[in-house]
Design an enzyme around this catalytic site. Sequence first.
Site, PDB file in Angstrom:
ATOM      1  N   ASP A 189      -8.833  -1.075 -18.665  1.00 21.23           N
ATOM      2  CA  ASP A 189      -8.287  -0.594 -17.534  1.00 21.23           C
ATOM      3  C   ASP A 189      -8.382   0.949 -17.535  1.00 21.23           C
ATOM      4  O   ASP A 189      -7.696   1.729 -18.401  1.00 21.23           O
ATOM      5  CB  ASP A 189      -6.555  -0.791 -17.501  1.00 21.23           C
ATOM      6  CG  ASP A 189      -5.874  -0.279 -16.268  1.00 21.23           C
ATOM      7  OD1 ASP A 189      -6.513   0.517 -15.419  1.00 21.23           O
ATOM      8  OD2 ASP A 189      -4.585  -0.562 -15.975  1.00 21.23           O
TER       9      ASP A 189
ATOM     10  N   SER B 136      -4.065   6.587 -12.302  1.00 25.35           N
ATOM     11  CA  SER B 136      -2.733   6.360 -11.979  1.00 25.35           C
ATOM     12  C   SER B 136      -2.651   5.266 -11.100  1.00 25.35           C
ATOM     13  O   SER B 136      -3.455   4.599 -10.714  1.00 25.35           O
ATOM     14  CB  SER B 136      -2.175   7.655 -11.316  1.00 25.35           C
ATOM     15  OG  SER B 136      -3.088   7.851 -10.146  1.00 25.35           O
ATOM     16  N   TYR B 137      -1.058   4.877 -10.928  1.00 25.08           N
ATOM     17  CA  TYR B 137      -0.942   4.062  -9.990  1.00 25.08           C
ATOM     18  C   TYR B 137       0.031   4.480  -8.777  1.00 25.08           C
ATOM     19  O   TYR B 137       1.310   3.966  -9.062  1.00 25.08           O
ATOM     20  CB  TYR B 137      -0.471   2.876 -10.769  1.00 25.08           C
ATOM     21  CG  TYR B 137      -1.273   2.170 -11.689  1.00 25.08           C
ATOM     22  CD1 TYR B 137      -2.298   1.373 -11.171  1.00 25.08           C
ATOM     23  CD2 TYR B 137      -1.118   2.470 -12.912  1.00 25.08           C
ATOM     24  CE1 TYR B 137      -3.239   0.946 -11.960  1.00 25.08           C
ATOM     25  CE2 TYR B 137      -2.105   1.878 -14.023  1.00 25.08           C
ATOM     26  CZ  TYR B 137      -3.144   1.052 -13.248  1.00 25.08           C
ATOM     27  OH  TYR B 137      -4.138   0.488 -14.001  1.00 25.08           O
ATOM     28  N   GLY B 138      -0.134   5.299  -7.923  1.00 17.75           N
ATOM     29  CA  GLY B 138       0.796   5.282  -6.954  1.00 17.75           C
ATOM     30  C   GLY B 138       1.777   6.790  -7.297  1.00 17.75           C
ATOM     31  O   GLY B 138       1.315   7.282  -8.161  1.00 17.75           O
TER      32      GLY B 138
END
Length: 87
Positions: free
Chosen positions: A74, A78-80
């Site tokens: 991965d 970042s994720y949101g």
Amino acid sequence: IMSVPRAIHSLQPSISRSKPIVGTVQAGPLEISSLGCGTWAWGNQLLWGYDTSQDDTIYEAYKAVRDAGVTVFDTADSYGTLQLNGR
């Protein structure tokens, strides 16, 4: 960042390319490792203080994880936003 490679490095003596230590699962038509490796900190200067002097250590950690049988990496940075965490 520095603690992860040391932890992974301690696994290296038991790792054999012919016998991975991480299992696999089916993901549709693909067979992937049952464990993934998050790498976003491996190049993050802002939060993790990355600099190029860490490249060899990071590469050794990558090789140890890969040799253990991990095939899912991965690389998202970042994720949101924090408002979305846990949803």
